[in-house]
Design an enzyme around this catalytic site. Structure first.
Site, PDB file in Angstrom:
ATOM      1  CG  MET A   8     -16.173   2.030 -22.201  1.00  0.00           C
ATOM      2  SD  MET A   8     -17.349   2.385 -20.873  1.00  0.00           S
ATOM      3  CE  MET A   8     -17.084   4.117 -20.629  1.00  0.00           C
ATOM      4  NE  ARG A  44     -19.095   8.491 -14.547  1.00  0.00           N
ATOM      5  CZ  ARG A  44     -19.341   9.685 -15.022  1.00  0.00           C
ATOM      6  NH1 ARG A  44     -20.488  10.285 -14.748  1.00  0.00           N
ATOM      7  NH2 ARG A  44     -18.461  10.303 -15.788  1.00  0.00           N
ATOM      8  CE1 TYR A  70     -11.862   1.648 -13.267  1.00  0.00           C
ATOM      9  CE2 TYR A  70     -10.197   0.883 -14.814  1.00  0.00           C
ATOM     10  CZ  TYR A  70     -11.061   0.636 -13.764  1.00  0.00           C
ATOM     11  OH  TYR A  70     -11.137  -0.628 -13.223  1.00  0.00           O
ATOM     12  CD  GLU A  71     -15.549   3.739 -17.118  1.00  0.00           C
ATOM     13  OE1 GLU A  71     -16.366   4.514 -17.647  1.00  0.00           O
ATOM     14  OE2 GLU A  71     -14.810   3.004 -17.776  1.00  0.00           O
ATOM     15  N   GLY A  72     -14.463   8.523 -15.121  1.00  0.00           N
ATOM     16  CA  GLY A  72     -14.658   9.829 -14.498  1.00  0.00           C
ATOM     17  C   GLY A  72     -13.912   9.873 -13.183  1.00  0.00           C
TER      18      GLY A  72
END
Length: 573
Positions: free
Chosen positions: A161, A294, A429-431
């Site tokens: 992604m 997540r 990462y991933e928020g």
């Protein structure tokens, strides 16, 4: 030291703590019986123990590198990925129509966690592909699904992604990558993306990138972002990798940890791509992948923590130092009170985080199987908690693991520090975990706190029932749920979002702390006797659960005192 995937823990939690039986009782997952799950987890564990764990140190000492434009992966990673692919571990939950196992997300979650514990750097590769599979299942055209999903599901092709740009990190709406219509159903994608996990490799036939970019007439901000599938090699008429696309790896990042995972700067120069989902609705489509990721990243944190715990435990059982107060002890440092405290903390925290993650996965499965909104709401509510608490737990446990080793933990040859370095990025990462916490007190409380209060009611009701068999632990949990309820009501009442955001991180931590007490209590009640799970629950509830009070006091202070400190006040004098 050898590694053993904690299959018995997964089984116990699924059977007695998070209610997996509800999942296998649905029509959709009726074949995913306890017996089948045991067989799947046992086989996955064998692969993790025997194939992936021996690669853990290779990823650190023989990092991925870029040679003449070609990514070379760590020694043995190709063979390790082959074992993952041939075992079907890329696609445990994927649709059987495209070759997946079609098993519940609960099973995938357990498998992903054990792979993370064995070799986090390599496990990150199939995690990215899993997210892409889910995004394509939900948003791609039938033609794209038919061409790409069988290859991704089989693991022949890998997925990534691509969101982040130098000026567009958490603010994804600031991205400038562009896509222009070629007039033949494809688009020319141009731009540079950074921090792309597993941007390339030397063991899969193709790498398929999901890339966020803007069309020429797109509105500004997040409402003008579209999603494109851009393969490294453009498939030919037979669906096989054909000519090389106009994209390349510019460089690999030099990182604190996860050295075996190539984190790439990707350049797209009019690369051929296909739109996924609707025009200017790319972020919504990408969020399908991100929500999957997540949960997966939360499990990466837990898995890394498990690896660190097993290494610390083995060292503490072998290392002899000083006199201990344990009668009949071996003289090993595990018999020192403080070392025993550290190991018990590691074990108790991991059980709490693991239970939260599996409860999250059960809610996802029940939402898919029943279509009931309440299950979907619970899954959405638990996702930021799983991600943030799972990764914070992994970081904490890995740090304690270094401490258990003493001076040897600071020496790289033991491998203890690798877990601490590798897991650190999972909170970013991933928020980031701060963003997860803001999501929890923002969007996830937009229902007036209904999902949060429903879960609190469930915890409180169970605590009432447990008073007959575990009165002290049940009483402490009941009191904690009441304090949590009051703090949740305070959060919901705040109309100034700064007041919520100022306390979001401690609020999430407190909610997770109370959830952990609930799941520990369920484990103790199910055990019946005063066995190891009851003893661990007693440790958690007596020593760790009380932290929720201080956390909730912090969470409900509002934002005035924060912003009373100006930027100048914070500057070094």
């Amino acid at each position: 030291m050898s590694f053993r995937a904690p299959v018995t823990d997964y089984q116990y939690i699924m059977r007695h703590v998070v209610g997996y039986g509800q999942v296998s009782a649905t029509e959709r997952f009726e074949e995913a019986s306890d017996e089948l799950c045991t067989a799947v987890l046992t086989e996955a564990a064998r692969m993790c123990d025997d194939v992936l764990y021996p690669l853990q140190r290779n990823g650190d000492t023989d990092p991925a590198r870029l040679e003449n434009g070609v990514v070379r992966t760590s020694k043995g990673f190709g063979e390790g990925y082959k074992a993952i692919r041939e075992g079907g571990w890329v696609s445990v939950a994927a649709d059987p129509e495209f070759g997946g196992m079609g098993l519940p997300m609960t099973v995938t979650t357990a498998v992903n966690e054990m792979m993370s514990a064995a070799c986090l750097s390599l496990q990150l590769n199939p995690l990215m592909t899993q997210g892409q599979i889910e995004a394509l299942e939900h948003h791609a055209s039938e033609e794209i699904k038919a061409l790409y999903l069988p290859k991704l599901v089989s693991g022949e092709w890998c997925g990534t992604m691509n969101l982040t740009e130098a000026q567009a990190g958490s603010d994804v709406g600031a991205l400038t990558s562009k896509a222009e219509d070629n007039g033949d159903g494809t688009y020319a994608v141009t731009g540079q993306k950074i921090y792309i996990s597993w941007g390339d490799n030397d063991f899969s036939e193709n790498v398929c990138h999901l890339v966020l970019a803007r069309l020429p007439d797109a509105p500004a901000g997040t409402k003008g972002i579209s999603l494109f599938l851009v393969p490294k090699f453009i498939p030919d008429a037979e669906g096989n990798p054909g000519v090389a696309n106009t994209l390349n790896v510019v460089s690999l990042e030099h990182k604190l940890g996860l050295h075996g995972s190539p984190t790439a700067v990707m350049q797209y120069d009019g690369a051929t791509g296909w739109m996924i989902g609707e025009k200017n609705a790319g972020l919504a489509a990408m969020f399908t992948m991100m929500n999957n990721a997540r949960l997966g990243v939360g499990c990466q944190g837990i898995g890394a923590g498990e690896g660190a715990y097993q290494k610390a435990l083995a060292y503490a059982q072998e290392r002899k130092q000083g006199r201990t107060a344990v009668a009949g002890g071996t003289g090993a440092i595990i018999d020192h009170a403080d070392v025993r405290r550290m190991l018990a903390t590691m074990r108790a925290e991991l059980f709490a985080a693991r239970s939260i993650a599996l409860a999250n996965a059960v809610a996802i499965d029940m939402g898919h199987a029943t279509g009931e909104a309440d299950w979907a709401a619970r899954a959405a509510f638990l996702t930021p908690i799983t991600k943030a608490f799972g990764t914070d737990t992994g970081i904490k446990v890995a740090d304690i693991g270094v401490q258990v080793h003493g001076g040897m933990g600071f020496v790289e040859e033991t491998g203890a520090a690798q877990y601490s370095r590798d897991v650190r990025v999972t909170a970013i990462y991933e928020g980031t975990n701060g963003i997860q916490s803001m999501d929890l007190v923002g969007r996830k409380l937009m229902d007036g706190g209904e999902a949060a209060h429903t879960l609190i009611d469930e915890m409180q009701s169970f605590a009432e029932e447990a008073r007959t068999t575990r009165p002290r632990m049940a009483g402490l949990l009941w009191e904690a749920t009441e304090t949590l309820r009051e703090a949740t009501e305070w959060m919901v009442a705040q109309t100034d979002m700064s007041a919520r955001f100022a306390g979001s991180v401690p609020f999430l931590a407190a909610y997770a702390r109370v959830l952990g007490g609930y799941f520990h209590l369920r484990a103790a009640v199910a055990e019946g006797e005063d066995g190891p799970r009851t003893k661990l629950a007693r440790f958690y509830i007596n020593r760790l659960l009380p932290e929720h009070k201080a956390l909730l006091s912090h969470a409900t202070q509002g934002a005035d005192d924060l912003f009373a400190l100006t930027a100048d006040d914070l500057a070094v004098a």
